[in-house]
Design a protein around this motif. Structure first.
Motif, mmCIF file in Angstrom:
data_model
loop_
_atom_site.group_PDB
_atom_site.id
_atom_site.type_symbol
_atom_site.label_atom_id
_atom_site.label_comp_id
_atom_site.label_asym_id
_atom_site.label_seq_id
_atom_site.Cartn_x
_atom_site.Cartn_y
_atom_site.Cartn_z
ATOM 1 N N GLY A 167 131.280 64.366 -42.703
ATOM 2 C CA GLY A 167 131.303 63.841 -44.072
ATOM 3 C C GLY A 167 129.905 63.452 -44.535
ATOM 4 N N GLU A 347 135.198 53.718 -41.792
ATOM 5 C CA GLU A 347 134.670 54.488 -40.659
ATOM 6 C C GLU A 347 134.579 53.539 -39.454
ATOM 7 N N ASN A 379 133.011 53.870 -45.740
ATOM 8 C CA ASN A 379 134.317 54.513 -45.961
ATOM 9 C C ASN A 379 134.696 55.496 -44.858
ATOM 10 N N LEU A 381 136.355 58.268 -44.974
ATOM 11 C CA LEU A 381 136.297 59.715 -45.249
ATOM 12 C C LEU A 381 134.991 60.343 -44.783
ATOM 13 N N LYS A 382 134.013 59.513 -44.482
ATOM 14 C CA LYS A 382 132.739 60.030 -43.979
ATOM 15 C C LYS A 382 132.875 60.634 -42.593
ATOM 16 N N PRO A 384 136.004 62.041 -40.811
ATOM 17 C CA PRO A 384 137.437 62.332 -40.726
ATOM 18 C C PRO A 384 137.915 62.569 -39.294
ATOM 19 N N GLY A 387 138.780 59.281 -37.907
ATOM 20 C CA GLY A 387 139.913 58.786 -38.682
ATOM 21 C C GLY A 387 141.213 59.382 -38.159
ATOM 22 N N GLN A 388 141.146 60.669 -37.881
ATOM 23 C CA GLN A 388 142.335 61.361 -37.391
ATOM 24 C C GLN A 388 142.781 60.835 -36.021
#
Ligand SMILES: *Cc1c(COP(=O)(O)O)cnc(C)c1O
Ligand SMILES: [Zn+2]
Length: 417
Positions: A167, A347, A379, A381-382, A384, A387-388
């Protein structure tokens, strides 16, 4: 600008006049990081309760009179700052803290707290007539520099370690930066950036070296204090890589305290990942800093040789705060918890303070009735991929109601409770 009193070397204590233009102490070299000192008595004549009541500037530039740059072109920047300070409901209950807040720095234009420093760097470079800025970065300083520079028509040259998450890399490329992915870790990227900046004379956006950047980062603390109605919380938890963010948070509260706008400076909880925890280890063993391995999913704080040790160590000590390390598993759990209880996606380095607060609460350092702020620095989304790991995967199913009903029969408890 108007209220700078002097520059003071954090290493040798030398004091330099307000119109100095060097970034580090000429006597000490690069390790002689400067602290900008203000004339608070004169500042008080402008910066007071009336000033904030009247201000309609809802961005970090609300605090321009407390900063070190002229700020002539503030109207042209991206909108940085004045991010939400959420009072948590379910997260506070889970952690057993009555007044737990999350400062969501993921709401900044390039989605991290680094925008506060990059906006200052870009305006300052412009004021100095320097059209090219450069930095080494684990990822966020770079994507933030790239975006803020693009907005002002400036160029950026960026050195990131190979591991920088997708990201962040995508952001800096999209913003048109010259991006060098260094075959090495952050230490290597930093060293190359230093040598290149010295050779080509670019504006240096390395936050540990450039004293003006901490003055941008401090606006996060000024906002927290103002959003709490000009009260300091008891604790502020911040993740630590180089240490510039904590240095900024401390400076912000210090300024407001010197101006008589808040009654105290909060205790700072410095949070690191146990996979890269040079400060926590040094504090536990009561010794100086040693180089650490860079071995954590929290890439933004995977900093083996911190570049701003003096300021951050002084900040945590002066605030009567504490140091704590959390594991990568704790960080993933905090990511899930913050997402599920409050709808905030951070993040790994961004949620590390939440994990730190949880650990400090369990240890009894933080009390139930204390007011606590976790600074969520970036954040989710930087990054992913991580995050997953925290989130898991969805149910895969054919578009068929009978199949769905069959699935619901087995899962209705999870769905409906
Ligand atoms: C840079 C960063 C930090 C740590 O800041 P330092 O100034 O390096 O200590 C923490 N979280 C995120 C998301 C960051 O980008
Ligand atoms: Zn010095």
């Amino acid at each position: 600008m108007r209220f700078i009193h002097s520059y003071e070397c954090t290493l040798c204590g030398a004091v330099y006049p307000a119109d100095s233009s060097f970034f580090t102490c000429p006597a000490c070299g690069e390790k002689g990081i400067l602290e900008i000192r203000y004339d608070y008595e004169r500042m008080k004549s402008i910066v007071n309760a009336d000033y904030f009541r009247a201000s309609k500037e809802f961005s970090m530039w609300r605090y321009l009179p407390l900063m070190s740059i002229r700020g002539t072109d503030i109207g042209e920047t991206l909108r940085v700052g004045w991010t939400p300070l959420y009072r948590t409901q379910r997260l506070g209950q889970t952690l057993q803290i009555d007044r737990l807040f999350v400062k969501d720095e993921g709401c900044n234009p390039t989605a991290s707290l680094k925008d506060r420093a990059s906006a200052v760097a870009c305006l300052h470079a412009r004021e100095m007539g320097r059209p090219i800025l450069a930095c080494a970065s684990t990822g966020n300083a770079a994507s933030s520099l790239a975006g803020n520079a693009a907005r002002l028509g400036l160029k950026s040259v960026i050195f990131v370690p190979k591991r920088a998450p997708l990201g962040k890399l995508t952001q800096m490329m999209l913003f048109g930066a010259t991006v060098i992915s260094v075959d090495g870790d952050y230490k290597d990227a930093f060293r190359l950036s230093r040598e290149a900046i010295a050779k080509y004379g670019w504006y240096n956006r390395n936050a540990a070296i450039n004293p003006h950047l901490v003055e941008g980062k401090k606006t996060v603390a000024l906002e927290i204090a103002e959003q709490l109605g000009f009260h300091a919380p008891d604790w502020v938890a911040v993740s630590v890589g180089d240490g510039c963010t904590v240095a900024g948070v401390y400076k912000g509260f210090y300024d407001f305290w010197k101006l008589g706008l808040i009654e105290k400076i909060p205790k700072i909880l410095g949070v690191q990942s146990s996979g890269c925890a040079p400060f926590v280890e040094a504090a536990a063993e009561r010794r100086g800093l040693r180089e650490a391995a860079e071995n954590t999913i929290a890439d933004s704080i995977s900093v083996g040789i911190p570049r701003n040790p003096v300021k951050v160590l002084r900040a945590v000590t002066a605030s009567k705060g504490a140091w704590i390390a959390v594991s990568d598993a704790d960080i993933l759990e905090a990511m899930r918890l913050l997402g599920r209880t409050e709808g905030i996606f951070g993040e790994p380095a961004g949620v590390a303070p939440v994990a730190g607060v949880q650990a400090a609460r369990i240890a009894g350092w933080i009390k139930k009735e204390e007011t606590v702020v976790a600074v969520m620095t970036g954040n989710g989304l930087k990054d992913p991929a991580n995050g997953q790991k925290a989130a898991g995967s969805p149910v895969v199913m054919k578009p068929d109601l009978a199949t769905f009903v069959h699935w619901m029969d087995q899962h209705d408890k999870e769905v409906c409770l």
